[in-house]
Every structure is written in C-alpha cells, then in structure tokens.
Design an enzyme around this catalytic site. Structure first.
Site, PDB file in Angstrom:
ATOM      1  N   GLU A   1       0.825  -1.214   0.000  1.00 30.16           N
ATOM      2  CA  GLU A   1       0.000   0.000   0.000  1.00 30.16           C
ATOM      3  C   GLU A   1       0.862   1.268   0.000  1.00 30.16           C
ATOM      4  O   GLU A   1       0.528   2.247  -0.656  1.00 30.16           O
ATOM      5  CB  GLU A   1      -0.935  -0.008   1.212  1.00 30.16           C
ATOM      6  CG  GLU A   1      -1.943  -1.143   1.167  1.00 30.16           C
ATOM      7  CD  GLU A   1      -2.851  -1.134   2.373  1.00 30.16           C
ATOM      8  OE1 GLU A   1      -2.471  -1.741   3.391  1.00 30.16           O
ATOM      9  OE2 GLU A   1      -3.917  -0.490   2.306  1.00 30.16           O
TER      10      GLU A   1
ATOM     11  N   GLU B   1      -4.409  -9.228   3.834  1.00 30.39           N
ATOM     12  CA  GLU B   1      -5.348  -8.771   4.868  1.00 30.39           C
ATOM     13  C   GLU B   1      -6.613  -9.619   4.971  1.00 30.39           C
ATOM     14  O   GLU B   1      -6.996 -10.050   6.065  1.00 30.39           O
ATOM     15  CB  GLU B   1      -5.741  -7.311   4.636  1.00 30.39           C
ATOM     16  CG  GLU B   1      -4.689  -6.312   5.088  1.00 30.39           C
ATOM     17  CD  GLU B   1      -3.634  -6.024   4.030  1.00 30.39           C
ATOM     18  OE1 GLU B   1      -3.559  -6.760   3.030  1.00 30.39           O
ATOM     19  OE2 GLU B   1      -2.869  -5.054   4.211  1.00 30.39           O
TER      20      GLU B   1
END
Lengths: 254, 257
Positions: free
Chosen positions: A115, A135
C-alpha cells in the site's frame, strides 16, 4: 542527519531518500514508524529544496512485509485509535505531496508495504520482489488505502483478484499488470530508482507539479471537468513561460 | 468508390458507403496539429455526425507519421488555447472511431489518437507525451484520457518522464489494441471497420454512449443508464430484425430504425 529510529531520512541534492529501517522484522510497519514517517513526509513537504523522493527498505529481505501485527489490539480504545489515525493521517500526507515519489522495492512487499508503494507515483522493483495483500485472509481489510489505490492503478479486475484471493505475485507478474514500471536486478535497484527520479527532475518543478495534480484530481472528476481542469492548468503554465514552444523533432529515444 | 465531400487543406475526408475516413494531411510537417487542422477536424466531425449514411470513421495520417504533435506553439488566453485543442472534435464524433496509427503519435498527436475508440498501430510506431520536457502540460486531453485508458500508473510514468515508447510497449500497457506490420494496417483496419459497419447503428451508438458516460458515473448509475438504453432499444426495428435473423439463421439486415 537522521534522529529517527525506524526510518532513515537523507537528502542528496534535490532528492530525499526515506528508508524503512527495521530490517530485523522485515521493516514491519509499526506505530513508531508511522510517527516518524509522518514527520519525514512533513519535512519533505515543507522543504523547498526537495523536488523528488525515493522510498526504499533496509536489509536484504524486504521492502516492507506489512503492518507489525504484534502491536495490533494494543490501542487503548477504538475511539482513540480512530482519533490518532485522523491526527496522523500519514496516507493523506502521502497523496498531498505534489512532487514525484518513486518506490524502490525488493523482497517482501506485502500488506501495508504494498500500500505504501501504491501511494508513490512510480514503482521500480528488484527481480526478487514478491507482492501481496494478505489482509482478507487474516480477517482484516487493507487500511492504507489499498482498496482504493489498487483499482485506480491497474483496474478493478486484477485489484479484486489480489484483494480477495490474497495470492502473492512475483516481479514479472507485477510488471505485466502495470503495478511496477520496471524490474531490475537487485544490485541495480537503487541506481535505477535514482535515475528514474533524476530523469523526471530534468523537467521543471512547476510543470511536474501541474501534471501530477491534473492527473490525480482529474481521475476523481468527470472527463468534462477533468478537461476543463487541464485547460486551466495548461494555460497557467503557458502564461508563466516566455516565447513559443518548439515542435517536437523526431529524435526517438526508447 | 470514394466520394469526396469537402475540400479541406490540412485533412482529407473521404466516404465510401457507411465508412468515412479522416486522414491528417500535412505529411511534410509530420501531420503536426495547427489551428487550421483543429478547425477542419471540427468541421469534419460535425459533417459526420449529421450524415446518417456514415456509420464508422477511420482516423489516420498521410505519409510516415500519424502525427508528431504540435507546431511551434504559444497561447496566452483561453480563446487561443481553444484554437489548439483538436481532440475534442474527434471525441464528439458519435459514431465509432478507429484510429489507424500509421506512424509515430507523439504529444498532441497521441492526444488525438486517445480520443478515438479503437487504436490499431503499425509495429514501427512510437508513442509519447513529451510535453513536460518542454516545460508545459498536455493541453488536448492527455492528462485526462491517458489515465482513463491505461490506468494511473502507466499514465503518470509516461507523463512525468516524457519517455517515448514503441508499439509493443504501447500494446502491453493497453494504449493500443492491436499492433500489425505496416503493410497489414489497411487490412486490419478494414476488418475492424467492417465488423462495426455490420452491426445495428442505434445499438452501436448506445454502446459507445453507455461506456463513455458510464465511466463518469458510479457503477450503480452506469448500470441504470445501461438498463434504460436497453429498454429504449426495445422500440427499434433493428432489434426485432436481429432477433428474427437469429431465429431464421441468416445475417441481419439493419435499417438504422
């Protein structure tokens, strides 16, 4: 020049280099790193000498293998956790920078690591880089903008694939998807990232800032609004210059 | 049989049945865009939109280049800038536009190609947005159409570096849909154009409209638009003909009604 514990902040002429520096734990992103990254990005934002940034990871094995899970659940309360996110909006600070950001990634580029790389403008990868968003397989959601930056970088199809399956991809696949702009041997990574940022800085700061703003703001607008924005910005740039712009003459460099 | 309809100086407009062809026609100047070309492209687009017999348009360049960009240029007002914005004319064409990219498409030349719907390029073509290298920002839609086409990452890389890429890289990042050898460009373009010309005109127009407008909407809004235009198509004879021809196992004969 760095008082930081979890990152290294250096300046080489107009280029700032931020190194994630917790190599013993694969540069896992923790609260201390968040706070120091926030300060470094503020310093970059407020320093007129800095015209470009290279972001990289220390050690042999990882750019950043994700958030430091050992700290999860340690916030005093959800309300305070949210408050802190609001006050130290490091991701918002990333996207507000209007100078070119180049991520030089190697080894594990997972979760928050991916990210962070996605919050940069151009990504250069070493051949050993491995990318993934684990995630959802851990019952969480990406929280550093991944659900929004991923589809905007390479389309909703591959974004959903990575998000929903949590599968890992190598540098070659990342290149084919458009996730990284270049794949180079590990030993050549930093030189390549530096060359990319220096190549960009051969153009003027004003026009680079405008190009980045026009593109990023325009993506959140309708095409018609985006075209108006571009016209206004192009006009400002032309007005600030003296004399006509010569035509492009065929010397093709690839 | 080609029927010439307008006399232009900087472009060639020709028509043959349902097909129109616009060729940028300043070959000795690399088909660089100038205000005359901008004006004539706008007239050609207007003409094509009003001409019901034209179903599909090819945009190409005379000579070696598709278009090498802009002429020595300067503008200080919004009015002057408007005289240097040509891609909007291509984008306003309501019929499918196929760019047959016969050579380099650089800067504003690439911006013109980006306003088309389908891009077929020769293997020898190069592509780039070198405007920042000249200290200016693309002014003909490049900062907006490029990321919508190839995604933010590729668009930023092209825009910020000003790098010139070859046709195979353009194909890889989705900037063009097909790359062919130069001698095959005409056949490949004809093939795409024929396919388009054989479909139902109203459905074709709506397909373009739903995609282009839908990109500016939320997914939910876009799905509603698609549903509404589908319902509207129920009223057309061509839709009934399409279903009939399928049942009767014969090619359809569309009337555009």
């Amino acid at each position: 020049m760095t008082p930081y514990q979890t990152i290294i902040y250096e300046k080489q002429g107009p280029v700032a280099r931020v190194t994630l520096n917790r190599p013993d734990v694969l540069n896992a992103y923790n609260v201390a790193m968040r706070d120091e990254m926030y300060e470094a990005l503020e310093a970059i934002r407020d320093d007129p000498e800095v015209r470009g940034v290279v972001l990289c990871g220390a050690g042999d094995r990882a750019f950043c293998a994700g958030a430091d899970l050992t700290e999860f659940g340690t916030a005093p309360s959800q309300a305070i956790a949210r408050q802190v996110r609001w006050e130290r909006d490091v991701w918002g600070l990333f996207t507000s920078l209007d100078i070119p950001l180049v991520a030089a990634v190697h080894g594990y580029v997972l979760g928050s690591g991916l990210e962070i790389a996605l919050l940069c403008d151009i990504r250069v990868a070493a051949e050993d880089a491995v990318f993934g968003l684990p995630e959802t397989s851990l019952g969480m959601l990406p929280a550093a903008g991944g659900t929004q930056t991923l589809p905007r970088v390479f389309g909703p199809g591959p974004a959903l694939d990575l998000l929903l399956t949590g599968r890992r991809i190598n540098a070659r696949e990342a290149y084919n998807l458009g996730l990284v702009a270049k794949v180079v041997p590990r030993y050549h990574l930093m030189a390549e990232a530096q060359a990319v940022v220096e190549g960009i800085l051969a153009s003027g700061s004003d026009v680079l800032r405008s190009a980045k703003r026009a593109l990023q703001r325009g993506m959140d607008m309708t095409l018609a609004q985006g075209l108006e924005l571009e016209a206004r910005m192009a006009l400002d740039i032309f007005r600030a210059r003296r004399g006509p712009i010569p035509a492009w003459r065929g010397a093709v460099e690839t | 049989m080609t029927e010439s309809s307008h006399i232009f100086k900087t472009i060639l407009l020709s028509r043959a049945g349902p097909k129109a062809r616009i060729a940028l026609n300043r070959p000795r100047a690399g088909n660089r865009v100038n205000p005359s070309m901008t004006e004539e492209l706008a007239q050609a687009a207007e003409f094509i939109n009003q001409d019901d017999s034209t179903r599909v348009v090819t945009l190409t360049g005379q000579g070696q280049s598709f278009s090498s960009g802009w002429e020595r240029i300067r503008f200080d007002s919004a009015e002057e800038l408007a005289r240097h914005r040509a891609a909007g004319a291509i984008a306003r064409i309501q019929k499918p536009v196929v760019a047959a990219i016969n050579g380099d498409a650089i800067g504003q030349g690439l911006e013109l190609a980006l306003a088309a719907d389908i891009r077929i390029a020769v293997a020898t073509a190069h592509f780039g947005m070198p405007q920042v290298r000249f200290g200016v920002l693309p002014w003909d839609g490049g900062t907006q159409r490029l990321p919508r086409l190839v995604g933010r990452a590729h668009a930023l890389a092209l825009l910020l570096t000003g790098a010139v890429i070859d046709a195979s890289e353009a194909l890889r990042i989705g900037l063009v849909h097909q790359v062919v050898e130069p001698q095959q460009l005409e056949a490949a373009t004809d093939s795409a154009v024929e396919q388009i010309a054989s479909t139902a005109p109203v459905a074709e127009r709506y397909a373009k409209e739903t995609v282009m407008k839908g990109m500016d909407m939320t997914l939910e809004q876009g799905l509603h638009l698609e549903a509404d235009l589908n319902i509207l198509l129920h009223t057309t004879g061509d839709r009934a003909e399409g279903i009939r021809s399928f049942r009767e196992r014969r090619p359809p004969k569309f009337s555009g009604q």
